[in-house]
Design a protein around this motif. Structure first.
Motif, PDB file in Angstrom:
ATOM      1  N   PHE A   1      -6.594  -3.639  30.305  1.00  0.00           N
ATOM      2  CA  PHE A   1      -6.961  -4.782  31.152  1.00  0.00           C
ATOM      3  C   PHE A   1      -8.287  -4.554  31.871  1.00  0.00           C
ATOM      4  O   PHE A   1      -9.002  -5.502  32.188  1.00  0.00           O
ATOM      5  CB  PHE A   1      -5.834  -5.071  32.139  1.00  0.00           C
TER       6      PHE A   1
ATOM      7  N   ASN B   1     -15.079   1.417  25.057  1.00  0.00           N
ATOM      8  CA  ASN B   1     -13.704   0.947  25.169  1.00  0.00           C
ATOM      9  C   ASN B   1     -12.777   2.151  25.320  1.00  0.00           C
ATOM     10  O   ASN B   1     -12.592   2.924  24.378  1.00  0.00           O
ATOM     11  CB  ASN B   1     -13.335   0.132  23.925  1.00  0.00           C
TER      12      ASN B   1
ATOM     13  N   TYR C   1      -7.652  -9.862  35.535  1.00  0.00           N
ATOM     14  CA  TYR C   1      -7.129  -8.891  34.574  1.00  0.00           C
ATOM     15  C   TYR C   1      -6.166  -9.538  33.577  1.00  0.00           C
ATOM     16  O   TYR C   1      -5.369  -8.865  32.956  1.00  0.00           O
ATOM     17  CB  TYR C   1      -6.449  -7.743  35.308  1.00  0.00           C
ATOM     18  N   GLY C   2      -6.267 -10.868  33.451  1.00  0.00           N
ATOM     19  CA  GLY C   2      -5.472 -11.568  32.444  1.00  0.00           C
ATOM     20  C   GLY C   2      -4.332 -12.390  32.997  1.00  0.00           C
ATOM     21  O   GLY C   2      -3.785 -13.242  32.305  1.00  0.00           O
TER      22      GLY C   2
ATOM     23  N   LYS D   1      -5.635  -9.326  21.345  1.00  0.00           N
ATOM     24  CA  LYS D   1      -6.474  -8.688  22.378  1.00  0.00           C
ATOM     25  C   LYS D   1      -7.017  -7.348  21.888  1.00  0.00           C
ATOM     26  O   LYS D   1      -8.185  -7.017  22.124  1.00  0.00           O
ATOM     27  CB  LYS D   1      -5.670  -8.536  23.658  1.00  0.00           C
TER      28      LYS D   1
ATOM     29  N   TYR E   1     -18.931 -11.984  28.604  1.00  0.00           N
ATOM     30  CA  TYR E   1     -18.387 -13.333  28.481  1.00  0.00           C
ATOM     31  C   TYR E   1     -18.794 -14.234  29.642  1.00  0.00           C
ATOM     32  O   TYR E   1     -19.095 -15.417  29.448  1.00  0.00           O
ATOM     33  CB  TYR E   1     -16.851 -13.298  28.410  1.00  0.00           C
TER      34      TYR E   1
ATOM     35  N   TYR F   1     -10.145  -8.249  19.472  1.00  0.00           N
ATOM     36  CA  TYR F   1     -11.428  -8.710  19.996  1.00  0.00           C
ATOM     37  C   TYR F   1     -12.029  -7.759  21.022  1.00  0.00           C
ATOM     38  O   TYR F   1     -13.262  -7.663  21.139  1.00  0.00           O
ATOM     39  CB  TYR F   1     -11.330 -10.153  20.519  1.00  0.00           C
ATOM     40  N   LEU F   2     -11.193  -6.998  21.735  1.00  0.00           N
ATOM     41  CA  LEU F   2     -11.756  -6.031  22.681  1.00  0.00           C
ATOM     42  C   LEU F   2     -12.443  -4.886  21.937  1.00  0.00           C
ATOM     43  O   LEU F   2     -13.520  -4.440  22.331  1.00  0.00           O
ATOM     44  CB  LEU F   2     -10.657  -5.483  23.592  1.00  0.00           C
TER      45      LEU F   2
ATOM     46  N   HIS G   1     -15.634  -9.401  30.411  1.00  0.00           N
ATOM     47  CA  HIS G   1     -15.851 -10.702  31.048  1.00  0.00           C
ATOM     48  C   HIS G   1     -17.021 -10.635  32.019  1.00  0.00           C
ATOM     49  O   HIS G   1     -17.861 -11.530  32.059  1.00  0.00           O
ATOM     50  CB  HIS G   1     -14.586 -11.156  31.776  1.00  0.00           C
TER      51      HIS G   1
ATOM     52  N   ARG H   1     -11.019  -5.457  29.399  1.00  0.00           N
ATOM     53  CA  ARG H   1     -11.080  -6.918  29.299  1.00  0.00           C
ATOM     54  C   ARG H   1     -11.883  -7.487  30.462  1.00  0.00           C
ATOM     55  O   ARG H   1     -12.756  -8.340  30.286  1.00  0.00           O
ATOM     56  CB  ARG H   1      -9.659  -7.504  29.301  1.00  0.00           C
ATOM     57  N   HIS H   2     -11.575  -7.020  31.671  1.00  0.00           N
ATOM     58  CA  HIS H   2     -12.297  -7.489  32.856  1.00  0.00           C
ATOM     59  C   HIS H   2     -13.775  -7.118  32.779  1.00  0.00           C
ATOM     60  O   HIS H   2     -14.650  -7.912  33.129  1.00  0.00           O
ATOM     61  CB  HIS H   2     -11.661  -6.874  34.105  1.00  0.00           C
TER      62      HIS H   2
ATOM     63  N   SER I   1     -16.520  -4.727  22.145  1.00  0.00           N
ATOM     64  CA  SER I   1     -17.022  -3.507  22.786  1.00  0.00           C
ATOM     65  C   SER I   1     -17.994  -2.781  21.867  1.00  0.00           C
ATOM     66  O   SER I   1     -19.041  -2.289  22.310  1.00  0.00           O
ATOM     67  CB  SER I   1     -15.856  -2.580  23.145  1.00  0.00           C
TER      68      SER I   1
END
Length: 358
Positions: A151, A115, A290-291, A100, A162, A103-104, A158, A154-155, A108
């Motif tokens: 998290f 980020n 959030y995962g 994680k 994504y 890729y984040l 998405h 990540r959200h 980003s």
């Protein structure tokens, strides 16, 4: 490489395929690379034990290869006292892992999205503590906000990338084209066996040939059996993608009724006909979290304090606002500052007792 992402559920049901997971594909690819490149002797040269370490690598990627209800410890590659090692690559406990982080940070950067998660700080404060009889990776209690940033980004990725509506509809159009082309394209695998787009993941030699070239092959083909697939891909290249109509948060109405599209195809009361059919609609269900679905992943993390570095505890944040009272000492000599600290600690203890008695 098209790792099954573009094979829709309809194709899985049609071909009776087991659900594709890229973690399992990674393990199959590892076996293929080891065999094709004769890597086991190389591993032994550097002091590794292939019979144990290959299993360990696979377990770090995909989890236990075989789960047993009889045994409390399902992993074979490392003993239970090394349990924290299984939280490094793919952390099933709370999702905090280097995959994680990678890729984040990368996505980003290339997408121009800031980020705010600092993985350097996490690594700096990471510590192995014992939790419920097993060792787990913990971080400092002062890093709670940094973990929420992990998290949150990540959200955010998405939501903005994504799961962006243009990205998702193009992804689905590619899947639709591949579905129509499935069975008309043959891919040679090991031993000269032939596979289709939907079965290439059963053979790693065939799977390595499932690259972006498939898209180009369909697009440039003049074969009549690929006409429908070719038209869809041509529309993507020409930016003639499906038009966005609208979006709503789902209610309790059953998904089957929603996905059928029958109500969408019905004309309005003041219309006689609208020439729309259920198959004219593409309804995508988008999930963003959030995962851990509707759970707070930080609640599944453990933290330690500076005073007790070997004691792990959970932090359950239920209030998203805070008030701080900061006390400063105007005299900056060491004796005055130390006296002020002691006085503050004493007052704090008295205040805590008064609150308990209220």
């Amino acid at each position: 490489m098209y790792d099954g992402l573009f094979l829709p559920k309809a194709l899985e049901k049609k071909r009776k395929l087991k659900k594709w997971k890229h973690e399992n594909g990674s393990c199959d690819m590892l076996d293929h690379l080891l065999k094709e490149n004769n890597l086991e002797p190389v591993m032994e040269k550097y002091g590794l034990k292939p019979e144990d370490d290959i299993i360990f690598i696979k377990e770090m990627i995909a989890g236990p290869l075989q789960e047993s209800k009889e045994q409390e410890w399902d992993f074979k590659g490392r003993p239970e006292e090394k349990s924290f090692l299984y939280e490094i690559v793919s952390n099933k406990r709370n999702g905090v892992d280097v995959d994680k982080f990678d890729y984040l940070a990368r996505d980003s950067l290339y997408l121009g999205i800031k980020n705010t998660f600092d993985f350097h700080r996490f690594l700096q404060f990471a510590r192995v503590c014992e939790v419920d009889g097993r060792k787990t990776i913990c971080t400092r209690d002062i890093e709670e906000d940094n973990m929420y940033d992990l998290f949150y980004i990540r959200h955010r990725l998405h939501k903005r990338a994504y799961q962006h509506r243009v990205n998702k509809v193009i992804e689905h159009m590619i899947a639709e084209a591949f579905l129509k082309a499935d069975g008309h394209i043959e891919i040679e695998g090991s031993g000269g066996r032939m596979f289709t787009l939907s079965t290439a993941n059963e053979d790693m030699e065939a799977y390595t040939k499932l690259t972006d070239n498939v898209f180009e092959e369909i697009l440039k083909s003049s074969r009549p059996e690929l006409q429908e697939a070719r038209e869809i891909l041509q529309n993507i290249v020409s930016r003639k993608i499906y038009k966005f109509v609208g979006e709503r948060k789902p209610s309790r109405i059953g998904k089957a009724r929603l996905l059928a599209g029958k109500k969408l195809a019905q004309p309005l009361p003041d219309e006689e006909e609208n020439n729309l059919k259920p198959e004219d609609f593409e309804i995508l269900v988008i999930n963003m979290d959030y995962g851990m679905k509707d759970k707070n992943p930080v609640e599944h993390m453990h933290f330690y304090s500076k005073k007790e570095p070997d004691v792990a505890s959970r932090i359950r944040t239920e209030i998203f606002s805070e008030q701080l009272i900061r006390v400063f000492c105007k005299k900056i000599d060491e004796q005055s500052v130390e006296a002020a600290r002691q006085q503050f600690e004493q007052c704090s203890k008295s205040f805590t007792k008064e609150r308990k008695n209220d």
